[in-house]
Structure formats: C-alpha cells, structure tokens
Enzyme design. Structure first.
Site, PDB file in Angstrom:
ATOM      1  N   ASP A  89       0.868  -1.192   0.000  1.00 35.14           N
ATOM      2  CA  ASP A  89       0.000   0.000   0.000  1.00 35.14           C
ATOM      3  C   ASP A  89       0.907   1.245   0.000  1.00 35.14           C
ATOM      4  OD1 ASP A  89       0.916  -0.493   2.621  1.00 35.14           O
ATOM      5  OD2 ASP A  89      -0.822   0.475   3.548  1.00 35.14           O
ATOM      6  N   ASP A 117       6.782   1.227   2.311  1.00 32.96           N
ATOM      7  CA  ASP A 117       6.508   0.305   1.199  1.00 32.96           C
ATOM      8  C   ASP A 117       7.428   0.637   0.022  1.00 32.96           C
ATOM      9  OD1 ASP A 117       3.538  -0.919   1.951  1.00 32.96           O
ATOM     10  OD2 ASP A 117       3.796   1.143   2.586  1.00 32.96           O
ATOM     11  N   ASN A 159      -2.426   2.743   3.404  1.00 31.98           N
ATOM     12  CA  ASN A 159      -1.891   4.058   3.760  1.00 31.98           C
ATOM     13  C   ASN A 159      -2.657   5.170   3.044  1.00 31.98           C
ATOM     14  OD1 ASN A 159       0.129   3.138   5.486  1.00 31.98           O
ATOM     15  ND2 ASN A 159       1.529   2.744   3.781  1.00 31.98           N
ATOM     16  N   THR A 212       3.054  -6.014   2.587  1.00 31.93           N
ATOM     17  CA  THR A 212       3.409  -4.883   3.441  1.00 31.93           C
ATOM     18  C   THR A 212       2.242  -3.911   3.603  1.00 31.93           C
ATOM     19  OG1 THR A 212       4.324  -3.606   1.599  1.00 31.93           O
ATOM     20  CG2 THR A 212       5.846  -5.063   2.776  1.00 31.93           C
ATOM     21  N   PHE A 247      -1.448  -1.448  12.410  1.00 31.37           N
ATOM     22  CA  PHE A 247      -2.278  -0.899  11.330  1.00 31.37           C
ATOM     23  C   PHE A 247      -2.657  -1.915  10.253  1.00 31.37           C
ATOM     24  CE2 PHE A 247      -2.712   1.065   7.133  1.00 31.37           C
ATOM     25  CZ  PHE A 247      -3.781   1.928   7.353  1.00 31.37           C
ATOM     26  N   ASN A 248      -1.697  -2.659   9.690  1.00 29.17           N
ATOM     27  CA  ASN A 248      -2.004  -3.528   8.533  1.00 29.17           C
ATOM     28  C   ASN A 248      -3.020  -4.612   8.883  1.00 29.17           C
ATOM     29  OD1 ASN A 248      -0.268  -2.154   6.836  1.00 29.17           O
ATOM     30  ND2 ASN A 248       1.440  -3.593   7.113  1.00 29.17           N
ATOM     31  N   HIS A 256       9.569  -0.532   8.906  1.00 29.31           N
ATOM     32  CA  HIS A 256       8.633  -1.668   8.984  1.00 29.31           C
ATOM     33  C   HIS A 256       8.707  -2.579   7.750  1.00 29.31           C
ATOM     34  CE1 HIS A 256       6.536   0.387  12.262  1.00 29.31           C
ATOM     35  NE2 HIS A 256       6.274   1.419  11.488  1.00 29.31           N
ATOM     36  N   ASP A 257       8.322  -2.015   6.602  1.00 23.95           N
ATOM     37  CA  ASP A 257       8.068  -2.853   5.427  1.00 23.95           C
ATOM     38  C   ASP A 257       9.322  -3.470   4.807  1.00 23.95           C
ATOM     39  OD1 ASP A 257       5.422  -2.380   5.834  1.00 23.95           O
ATOM     40  OD2 ASP A 257       5.228  -0.849   4.285  1.00 23.95           O
TER      41      ASP A 257
HETATM   42  C1  BDR Z   1       2.567  -0.491   8.661  1.00 25.04           C
HETATM   43  O1  BDR Z   1       1.526   0.459   8.499  1.00 25.04           O
HETATM   44  C2  BDR Z   1       1.826   1.370   7.470  1.00 25.04           C
HETATM   45  O2  BDR Z   1       1.665   2.663   7.907  1.00 25.04           O
HETATM   46  C3  BDR Z   1       3.249   1.089   7.047  1.00 25.04           C
HETATM   47  O3  BDR Z   1       3.397   1.228   5.640  1.00 25.04           O
HETATM   48  C4  BDR Z   1       3.505  -0.322   7.490  1.00 25.04           C
HETATM   49  O4  BDR Z   1       3.158  -1.248   6.491  1.00 25.04           O
HETATM   50  C5  BDR Z   1       3.225  -0.290  10.002  1.00 25.04           C
HETATM   51  O5  BDR Z   1       2.319  -0.514  11.046  1.00 25.04           O
HETATM   52 CA    CA Z   2       2.733  -0.583   4.247  1.00 19.56          CA
END
Ligand code: BDR
Ligand code: CA
Length: 335
Positions: A25, A30, A52, A136, A178-179, A252-253
């Site tokens: 996203d 990402d 996102n 991701t 979040f994901n 993160h990603d």
């Molecule tokens: C995840 O949430 C999104 O904001 C980032 O791209 C990442 O995939 C982190 O929690």
């Molecule tokens: Ca992401």
C-alpha cells in the site's frame, strides 16, 4: 523478472534470488520495500492495495518508485480499494495526503497491467514454482486470492512474509497494528491458510529507526533514488516523531523483505498466531501464543504441539546493522 542484485551482494544473484510478488500500500516504507525487493529477490511483480491511502494513490506511488529506480519492467497489478468489512480508513496523519509525501516525484508514465491483482497471483503461482508473497499492507488482496479459485493458491505458494501485527504493543489501537487492524477478517484467512508465514511485527520493526546518520549516508549516495529515499525518510521520521515520539522512521516494510531475502537479519520463534475478530478493545490484534513450544538438546529445533500448531514464524529479534548495510548497498545500485 530476474535481475542481478544491484548491491552485487553474494547469494542474491539472478540464479539464487527467490521468486516473489510484493503486495503493498505504497507508502514511505513500502516504497523502500519495493527497492529492497527488486534488489534482493527475483521480483515478479508488485500488487497494490488500499491502506496508507486509496488504492488509486498507492498504485500511482508504486509506479513512481519503480520508474525512479529504473524498474519500469516490473508489472504492477491493482488490487482491492477497501477492506472486507471495515469502513475505509487511511493514514494521512503519517503518510501525508498523497500517501507518500516528501519527495517531488513526477507523475509516472508507467501504467498498471489490465489483470487484477488476484488473477495476477493465480497466474504467477501457476507459472512459477516456489513463488513467495511479501505483504506490506492490509491483507485484503491475499486473503481474497486464497479464498478464490477453489482455494488452490495455498498449495502453490511457498510462503508469505508479512509486515503486520506485533507480539506486544499496537499502533492503530493499543492492541492492533495498522495492517492487520485495517482488514482483520482477511488477515484471519491468511493466518489460517496453512501457507508458511513469517510475521514481522512492530515488536521488531520499531527497533530499526532511520536515524539522521542513516539519512545522511543515503543522501550522500548522490543519486536521484538516494535523494528521494532520504526525503521520504525525512518526512516519515518527522510524522512518527510527532505522533509516537519515535527517534526516526521505523523500517517496517523493508524488514518483511529482509525476512525472505536475508533471514539472518531477524530471529524467529514458532508461535500460533490468531487474529482477534470480536474484542471491543482488541479487534485486529495478533494474539501470539508461545506456549507448547520446546527445543531439542541443541536448542535449535522447535517442536510443534500435539495439535499441529504453530502456524507462523514470528520475528522476535533484529540485527539493525546487518539490515542497514544491505539496504544501503542495494540503494547504491540504483540510478
Ligand atoms: C505499517 O503500516 C503502514 O503505515 C506502514 O506502511 C507499514 O506497512 C506499520 O504498522
Ligand atoms: Ca505498508
């Protein structure tokens, strides 16, 4: 779409890189996952999903990143505009109004292919033995693909490496990352699919911040890709400092890519991971059960419990230095 590792690093050349599709996203981190994946995996395509930002914007952002890095030969397939159940929810407070604020990248000439993401997964999995998926973003596309065409995708996929969840703290809520929070029902299908899963969650990704010194090193590459990544990290770091008081953008990603391309960056433990689908305060939480696990005399082999659990390898520790060296080396190979 095999290509040599632009870093020239051993063990990730045309012959040995694992075939993979990245579902994302795009998004600041990402974007960096795309660059790392194209440099360390045999990247067969990128599929886009809401998260996102809208799927329209995450698709434009994906095409911008691929063009920036001279990767316009990587096919892009568009996926789902929204979660299965949850109302649309994006993250402009972290990723800005475009979903990837910061660098001023030109509108891309690259256009997505006509084939929808789910069909692209199925066709690729039929054509490529040992195909991996890296996720991701919200798991909406992958969950739907696993449920479609009689469920045959699960037996054709070698594994799913995903950024999502956590063994502890959340981000979208106190309990949920979040994901996973963005589409818990789809995540539930993925975690129950029987496909080998590597879960890279906040408990490790928060331990890899982009400090000012990392950003200086990337800017000093002196390339257009290096400059754009440094600007992405500047914007992303500022938002995460404001919102969570973090010392720099969490990587993160890209770490979900490392989990596949360079697993020594992370240490994993086998766990049963269930997605909370009904809790008032815990909806979207990854409930990580570490019970019933034992090791052999050497402490190396983790045994499954009598019920066939666990369903995931969960990242529990990370080597930030190893990550940064490889990541910056890969970036150095781009224009
Ligand atoms: C995840 O949430 C999104 O904001 C980032 O791209 C990442 O995939 C982190 O929690
Ligand atoms: Ca992401």
């Amino acid at each position: 779409m095999a290509r040599d590792d632009p870093s020239g690093a051993a063990g990730s050349t045309r012959d040995t890189a694992l075939p993979a599709i990245l579902d994302c996203d795009t998004g600041h981190d990402d974007a960096m996952a795309i660059l790392l994946a194209a440099g360390t995996l045999d990247l067969r395509g990128v599929t886009t999903v809401h998260g996102n930002s809208t799927v329209e914007l995450t698709t434009v952002n994906t095409c911008k990143v691929l063009e920036l890095a001279g990767l316009a030969d990587v096919p892009v397939a568009v996926g789902a505009p929204q979660s299965w159940k949850r109302e649309i929810s994006h993250a402009p407070g972290i990723h800005g109004v475009t979903g990837m604020d910061g660098p001023d990248l030109p509108p891309p000439s690259l256009k997505p292919i006509d084939e929808p993401a789910i069909e692209f997964f199925h066709r690729s999995a039929a054509e490529v033995d040992g195909l991996h998926l890296v996720a991701t973003g919200p798991l909406t596309n992958i969950g739907a693909a696993l449920r479609s065409h009689g469920g045959r995708l699960a037996s054709r996929i070698a594994g799913i490496s995903l950024m999502g969840g956590s063994t502890g703290l959340g981000s979208a809520t106190a309990a949920a990352e979040f994901n996973i929070w963005a589409d818990p029902e789809a995540a539930d299908v993925v975690f129950r699919s029987g496909v080998p899963i590597r879960m890279v969650g906040l408990n490790v990704t928060r331990q890899v911040p982009a400090t000012p010194s990392h950003r200086r090193r990337i800017r000093a590459l002196g390339t257009r890709t290096g400059r754009a990544v440094a600007e992405l990290l500047d914007f992303y770091s500022e938002q995460l400092a404001l919102r969570y008081g973090l010392p720099g953008a969490s990587m993160h990603d890209p770490l979900a890519v490392s989990a596949l391309a360079d697993p020594q960056v992370l240490r994993f433990e086998s766990m049963q991971v269930d997605i909370e689908l009904s809790g008032e305060h815990t909806y979207g939480m990854t409930v990580c059960d570490r019970r019933h696990l034992s090791t052999d005399a050497a402490g190396l082999v983790r045994q499954r419990d009598p019920f066939g659990r666990p369903n995931a390898e969960v990242a529990v520790a990370v080597d930030p230095e190893r990550f940064w060296e490889r990541f910056i080396a890969v970036l150095a190979g781009y224009p």
